[in-house]
Design an enzyme around this catalytic site. Structure first.
Site, PDB file in Angstrom:
ATOM      1  CB  SER A 239      -0.897  -0.006   1.246  1.00  0.00           C
ATOM      2  OG  SER A 239      -1.477   1.265   1.446  1.00  0.00           O
TER       3      SER A 239
ATOM      4  NE  ARG B 215     -21.839 -15.817 -43.891  1.00  0.00           N
ATOM      5  CZ  ARG B 215     -21.980 -16.400 -45.076  1.00  0.00           C
ATOM      6  NH1 ARG B 215     -22.601 -15.760 -46.045  1.00  0.00           N
ATOM      7  NH2 ARG B 215     -21.507 -17.596 -45.307  1.00  0.00           N
TER       8      ARG B 215
ATOM      9  CG  ASN C 224      -3.015  -4.940  -0.611  1.00  0.00           C
ATOM     10  OD1 ASN C 224      -3.596  -5.088   0.454  1.00  0.00           O
ATOM     11  ND2 ASN C 224      -2.582  -3.757  -1.031  1.00  0.00           N
TER      12      ASN C 224
ATOM     13  CE  LYS D 107      -4.153  -3.444   2.978  1.00  0.00           C
ATOM     14  NZ  LYS D 107      -5.271  -2.880   2.187  1.00  0.00           N
TER      15      LYS D 107
END
Length: 444
Positions: free
Chosen positions: A275, A314, A283, A281
C-alpha cells in the site's frame, strides 16, 4: 489505435493481460491465420483438380509472405463488415492477374474468418493445457505436503469441523483435472474447418466441393467441419469451458483471499502488493485478479449464448457479437491461469496460525468429533445433548469444551488424539490419494 479495454492497455497489460495469449489474439495473429487458410485452400483446390496447380502454388507463396498492416485493411473492414474482402484484394494485388483470379475461389468470408479463429484457438488450447497441468502439479505437491496439517473446515463462512489442509487443497485441484478431461472431449467438436461458400452448400466448387473440404482439413490439421456458419454450439461450448475454468480458479482464489485476511492469517503471498500509505499491508493481488477474471467470464458466457441466435444462413450481428466476447474470454482465462501459477510460486502456509484458529472459542470446533467419541460410552442422543450444553457454556465463558465435557460426563477427551483421528479417519486419506494419483498421471 484507440485503447478502451484494459486487456489492450499499456498501463494494465502486465496486470490484466497476457503476452503469450496475445500472440494468438491480436490483429497480426488473425491476419496470419486468415492468410494461411487462403493459401491452404488454394493448395487443397489444386490437389482436388479444381484450380491450376501453378496458381495454387503462387497463391500459397504470396499468402505466406504477405504482411499487411492492419490499418491498411481497416477501411475495407468497416465497409464490408468483415476483413476478408480487403485482405483478398491485398493478396490478389501481390499476384499476376491469371493467378489472382483463383484466390478465394468459391469460398465466403465467414469460411476464412471462422477457420482462422479455430487455428488460433488450437494454439490457445495448447497454452491452457500447459498452464493447467503446471497448476495441477503445484497444487498436488502442496496437497501432499500439507496432508497432515489441520485447518478449520468452514461452512457458510463459519467454523464447522477440523479437516486436513491437504484435502482442502485437493478440493481446489479436482475441478482442474475435470477441466482437462472436458477440454479433451471438446477438441474434436471445436477444432474443425469451416467451408460452406455463400449459403453453406459450397455449390461454386461443384462436384469437387466435399473433396476440397476434406483436403483443406487435412492440410490444416483440423477436423472436417464442412458448414457451421450459423450453428455456433461448439464455440459456445468453448465459452462454457472458459467460464468453468476461470470459475474453478475463482473459487480457489476466493478461499485464498479469506484465508489470507489479517485476522485469519492461515496463508499469505510473499509477492503481495504494498500500500502507498500502509506499509504493513501485503495485498494478495494474484488472487484478486483471478476472482475478477472468474466473474468477468461468467457474465460473458450468457452473452455468448445470445450469439447463437443467427438468422437464416448468415448473421452479421450475432457473428460480430462473438468478436466482442470470445477474445475477452480467451484472454481472461489465460490471465487467470498466469496469476494462479504466480500465486502458487509465492504461497506461504502458516500451520501455527491454523492450529491457533482451531483453538478459538474454547475448542467448540471439536464438538462433532467429541459427540461421536462420547457415543462410544453412552447413547448418541445423550452425547449430543451433553455436547450442546457444553458448547453453550464454552461459547459464553472461559472454560474449554473438553473440560466442560469432563465435568458433565466424567470422560476426559484427548485433543491430540482427536486431531489425529480427524486426519486419518473418514474418507480423507482415500479421497486425497485418489486425487493425487490422477494429478500425477498428468505429469510428463
Amino acid at each position: 489505435m484507440i485503447q478502451v479495454s484494459p486487456f489492450d492497455s499499456g498501463l494494465y497489460q502486465t496486470l490484466l493481460s497476457d503476452t503469450e495469449a496475445g500472440r494468438w489474439l491480436n490483429d497480426q495473429a488473425q491476419i496470419r491465420a486468415m492468410l494461411r487458410v487462403e493459401g491452404e485452400l488454394a493448395e487443397a483446390q489444386a490437389e482436388a483438380g479444381l484450380i491450376p496447380a501453378e496458381a495454387a502454388s503462387a497463391i500459397a507463396a504470396a499468402a505466406a509472405s504477405l504482411v499487411p498492416d492492419p490499418d491498411s485493411l481497416a477501411a475495407g473492414t468497416a465497409s464490408a463488415g468483415v476483413p476478408i474482402p480487403a485482405l483478398v484484394k491485398a493478396l490478389k494485388a501481390a499476384l499476376p492477374a491469371e493467378q489472382a483470379r483463383w484466390v478465394h475461389f468459391g469460398a465466403t468470408s465467414q469460411d476464412i474468418v471462422d477457420t482462422a479463429l479455430v487455428l488460433n484457438c488450437a494454439e490457445l488450447i495448447t497454452l491452457f493445457e500447459s498452464r493447467l497441468k503446471a497448476m495441477i502439479t503445484a497444487l498436488a505437491d502442496l496437497a501432499d505436503a500439507q496432508r497432515g496439517t489441520l485447518v478449520a473446515g468452514r461452512t457458510r463462512t463459519q467454523q464447522a469441523v477440523p479437516m486436513s489442509f491437504g484435502f482442502k487443497v485437493a478440493q481446489w485441484l479436482s475441478p482442474l483435472l475435470r477441466q482437462l478431461e472436458r477440454l479433451e472431449e471438446l477438441k474434436p467438436r471445436l477444432l474443425k474447418t469451416q467451408l460452406g461458400g455463400a449459403v453453406g452448400t459450397l455449390a461454386a466448387m461443384g462436384d469437387k466441393a466435399d473433396l476440397c473440404g476434406q483436403i483443406l482439413a487435412r492440410r490444416l490439421g483440423l477436423g472436417c467441419g464442412n458448414n457451421w456458419h450459423t450453428q455456433r454450439d461448439s464455440l459456445v461450448e468453448l465459452s462454457g469451458w472458459l467460464g468453468l475454468c476461470t470459475g474453478a480458479l475463482g473459487k480457489m482464489s476466493q478461499d485464498w483471499l479469506l484465508m489470507a485476511q489479517t485476522e485469519v492469517g492461515e496463508i499469505r503471498f510473499s509477492n503481495g502488493g504494498a500500500s502507498s500509505t500502509m506499509p504493513q499491508k501485503c495485498n494478495p493481488v494474484n488472487a484478486e485478479i483471478m476472482l475478477a477474471m472468474a466473474r468477468h467470464n461468467a457474465g460473458l458466457v450468457g452473452q455468448m449464448h445470445q450469439a447463437m441466435l443467427h438468422e437464416h444462413e448468415r448473421s452479421g450481428s450475432s457473428w460480430a457479437q462473438e468478436w466482442l466476447l470470445l477474445p475477452q474470454q480467451l484472454m481472461s482465462t489465460a490471465v487467470a491461469l498466469k496469476h494462479g501459477l504466480d500465486a502458487m510460486a509465492h504461497i506461504e502456509i502458516n500451520p501455527t496460525r491454523m492450529l491457533h484458529n482451531l483453538g478459538a472459542f474454547n475448542g467448540v470446533i471439536y464438538a462433532e468429533a467429541a459427540t461421536f467419541e462420547l457415543a462410544r460410552s453412552m447413547p448418541r442422543d445423550q452425547a449430543a445433548s451433553l455436547l450442546k450444553q457444553a458448547c453453550s457454556e464454552a461459547m459464553s465463558g472461559d472454560a474449554h469444551l473438553f473440560d466442560l465435557v469432563a465435568r458433565h460426563s466424567g470422560v476426559q477427551l484427548d485433543v491430540t488424539q482427536m486431531q489425529q483421528r480427524l486426519l486419518s479417519d473418514g474418507a480423507t486419506t482415500a479421497w486425497l490419494d485418489a486425487v493425487l494419483q490422477q494429478a500425477r498421471a498428468q505429469q510428463p
